[in-house]
Design a protein around this motif. Sequence first.
Motif, short mmCIF file in Angstrom:
data_model
loop_
_atom_site.label_atom_id
_atom_site.label_comp_id
_atom_site.label_asym_id
_atom_site.label_seq_id
_atom_site.Cartn_x
_atom_site.Cartn_y
_atom_site.Cartn_z
N LYS A 345 -37.69 -14.84 -19.20
CA LYS A 345 -37.51 -14.97 -20.65
C LYS A 345 -38.85 -14.93 -21.38
N LEU A 346 -39.87 -15.56 -20.75
CA LEU A 346 -41.21 -15.53 -21.35
C LEU A 346 -41.76 -14.10 -21.35
N VAL A 347 -41.48 -13.36 -20.28
CA VAL A 347 -41.92 -11.97 -20.20
C VAL A 347 -41.27 -11.16 -21.33
N GLU A 348 -39.98 -11.36 -21.56
CA GLU A 348 -39.28 -10.64 -22.63
C GLU A 348 -39.84 -11.02 -24.00
N SER A 349 -40.15 -12.29 -24.14
CA SER A 349 -40.74 -12.76 -25.40
C SER A 349 -42.09 -12.09 -25.64
N ALA A 350 -42.89 -11.98 -24.56
CA ALA A 350 -44.20 -11.33 -24.67
C ALA A 350 -44.04 -9.87 -25.07
N LYS A 351 -43.06 -9.20 -24.51
CA LYS A 351 -42.81 -7.80 -24.85
C LYS A 351 -42.42 -7.67 -26.33
N GLY A 352 -41.66 -8.65 -26.81
CA GLY A 352 -41.27 -8.64 -28.21
C GLY A 352 -42.45 -8.80 -29.16
N ASN A 353 -43.57 -9.31 -28.63
CA ASN A 353 -44.77 -9.48 -29.45
C ASN A 353 -45.81 -8.40 -29.18
N GLY A 354 -45.40 -7.32 -28.52
CA GLY A 354 -46.28 -6.17 -28.37
C GLY A 354 -46.85 -5.93 -26.99
N ALA A 355 -46.56 -6.83 -26.02
CA ALA A 355 -47.11 -6.66 -24.68
C ALA A 355 -46.29 -5.63 -23.90
N LYS A 356 -46.98 -4.94 -22.98
CA LYS A 356 -46.25 -4.06 -22.06
C LYS A 356 -45.59 -4.89 -20.96
N GLY A 357 -46.14 -6.06 -20.72
CA GLY A 357 -45.61 -6.96 -19.71
C GLY A 357 -46.40 -8.26 -19.73
N LEU A 358 -46.08 -9.14 -18.81
CA LEU A 358 -46.77 -10.42 -18.70
C LEU A 358 -46.93 -10.74 -17.22
N ALA A 359 -48.17 -10.94 -16.79
CA ALA A 359 -48.43 -11.26 -15.39
C ALA A 359 -48.44 -12.77 -15.22
N TYR A 360 -47.87 -13.24 -14.11
CA TYR A 360 -47.86 -14.69 -13.89
C TYR A 360 -48.30 -15.02 -12.47
N LEU A 361 -48.85 -16.21 -12.35
CA LEU A 361 -49.29 -16.72 -11.04
C LEU A 361 -49.06 -18.22 -11.03
N ALA A 362 -48.18 -18.68 -10.13
CA ALA A 362 -47.92 -20.11 -9.98
C ALA A 362 -48.71 -20.62 -8.79
N VAL A 363 -49.43 -21.72 -9.00
CA VAL A 363 -50.18 -22.34 -7.91
C VAL A 363 -49.29 -23.40 -7.28
N ASN A 364 -48.82 -23.15 -6.07
CA ASN A 364 -47.92 -24.09 -5.40
C ASN A 364 -48.66 -25.36 -5.00
N GLU A 365 -47.90 -26.41 -4.75
CA GLU A 365 -48.50 -27.70 -4.38
C GLU A 365 -49.32 -27.61 -3.10
N ASP A 366 -48.97 -26.66 -2.21
CA ASP A 366 -49.72 -26.51 -0.95
C ASP A 366 -50.89 -25.55 -1.08
N GLY A 367 -51.16 -25.10 -2.34
CA GLY A 367 -52.30 -24.23 -2.56
C GLY A 367 -51.99 -22.76 -2.44
N THR A 368 -50.78 -22.39 -2.01
CA THR A 368 -50.39 -20.97 -1.96
C THR A 368 -49.97 -20.51 -3.34
N PHE A 369 -49.72 -19.21 -3.46
CA PHE A 369 -49.41 -18.63 -4.77
C PHE A 369 -48.03 -17.98 -4.79
N LYS A 370 -47.38 -18.07 -5.94
CA LYS A 370 -46.18 -17.28 -6.23
C LYS A 370 -46.54 -16.45 -7.45
N SER A 371 -46.51 -15.12 -7.29
CA SER A 371 -47.11 -14.31 -8.34
C SER A 371 -46.44 -12.94 -8.44
N SER A 372 -46.57 -12.34 -9.64
CA SER A 372 -46.07 -10.99 -9.86
C SER A 372 -47.09 -9.94 -9.46
N PHE A 373 -48.34 -10.37 -9.14
CA PHE A 373 -49.39 -9.39 -8.86
C PHE A 373 -50.31 -9.76 -7.70
N ALA A 374 -50.06 -10.91 -7.03
CA ALA A 374 -50.96 -11.39 -5.98
C ALA A 374 -51.16 -10.37 -4.86
#
Length: 594
Positions: A345-374
């Motif tokens: 939903k945040l990605v769609e909101s970003a597109k509504g404000n002119g972005a081609k997309g929105l990249a995200y990266l979540a830092v997990n509690e164990d230090g690993t990553f959950k990401s759209s571009f990692a």
Amino acid sequence: MAESMQGLHRSHRCTEVSNKNIGEKVTVMGWVQKRRNLGSLIFIDLRDRSGLLQLVFDENDGEVFEKAKELRSEYVIAVEGKVRKRDGAVNEGMETGDIEVTADTLRILSESETPPFPIEEDANTREELRLKYRYLDLRKPHLQKNLKLRSDVTTFIRKFMSKEGFLEIETPTLCKSTPEGARDYLVPSRVHPGEFYALPQSPQLFKQLLMCSGYDRYIQIARCYRDEDLRADRQPEFTQVDMELSFVDIDDVIDVNERLLQAMFAELLGVQISLPLPRMTWQEAMDRYGSDKPDTRFAMELVNVTEAVANCGFGVFTQAIENGGTVRGINVKGQGAMPRKKIDKLVESAKGNGAKGLAYLAVNEDGTFKSSFAKFMTKEELDRLVTAMDAEPGDLLLFAADRNKIVWNVLGALRLELGEQLELIDKNKFNFLWIVEFPQFEWSDEQGRYIAMHHPFTMPMEEDLKYLDTDLGKVRAKAYDIVLNGSELGGGSVRIHQAEIQEKMFEALGFTPESAHEQFGFLLDAFQYGVPPHAGLAYGLDRLVMHMAGEENIREVIAFPKVKDASCLMTDAPTPVDEKQLEELCLATVKTED
């Protein structure tokens, strides 16, 4: 049948009656809010603009009691009676909850049909219905309180500014149309067929002429009009607190306005404002908040990570940098476990404000990553990015990569959206801020040229005058906005008073001497006869009162507002007019298919 007042004179508004009046005879008038028939007693809650007062009708009063049986919601009545202490429990929710008036005279001044919605707070009424019957909606206590506050604000401003030496002077509302800024509302002239006046977008040129005329300090509570698309804090017709001062610079204008705000908020709201108010350059505001009207009540600032991701393996980032853009992000603390649906939903909101997309990266509690571009970046590159964002386990990082204007717009809007969603904003705070050193010009893709960010009469900063001939993008303006809680309350600038600088400004904006004189000749002519250095500022009164009243929508502080398409649901304006009227104005309408 409605009766006349027959010599009755109101002695008190409802909440002006107090326990100091116990034993006295009073006459009150207003609307029936509620009626309760207990058999031998009838209780009426009477309402006027001040609030509620309980009336009591006793069966022993015969004729008056029988007449009270006829009363219904929104009947208008006049009652004469004696004030007494309440027999029953005190109503702590009413200002007059410890007293009541025993009625011995009742006049029904006007009857009422059943209203289309309850005239009470928190009634779940559709806004369209409220605006259709605005005259009923305006009976609600919170709207009456808001409009009283608005009246108090204008009264306070007039008194304060009068003591500061300002003169209140009215300027015309039938003006010459100008090409710069928003669309004008046009008014056809009957006497001059085919020619038009414009309703003023602001009294800008006239107040500058008043400075040329030696009036030194001018103020006006001015009605203004802009044919723009509406938002929650914008109307097609609005009110400005407009001012102009001679022989001043930026600090003088800021000083008098800071003292005005401090005194007004203390007097009307009991809110203490510390002076001086903070100042921030336009560049800093955009870099930190993605907005030139930042809401500083919460953190989550933008971070420029362009250097950290330069030459990384993620093409979206590197391509944006190669095209002269930047990569920036926001750290949404503690939201690393946000569900994918919410992120989408945040990605769609970003597109509504002119972005081609929105990249995200979540830092997990164990230090690993959950990401759209990692997967496109090495561990070292990701670590460098996380460090640049000052991220910790459990954080969610959101990135935009594009031209600065788009990145600021996307992340600035996203920051506000998340601030609301995550309840990070303290609604009881009043965070004021001056934004200074705006760009003098901004590039218009639509027009293919530089246009004035404010207006053509704004003075550039003296040290940037050299760029008027070489690099318009580097010129900063002696302009300033006053911002409150993420909303622009007002804006102003020091004006150009030297002819040679004004000529350069017009030239930079693409005006020929002839076209400049055609549009602004009366002002330029006046400037040939001795013009003092001058500066000014204008507040949006509606927006100011909206914040003071704690409302989210500007319509809640305007008596008869318009809706999103600039129409009035109550009067059905705008409407077609008679063909004869159009003929008198030498006008014809062209019918178009939807």
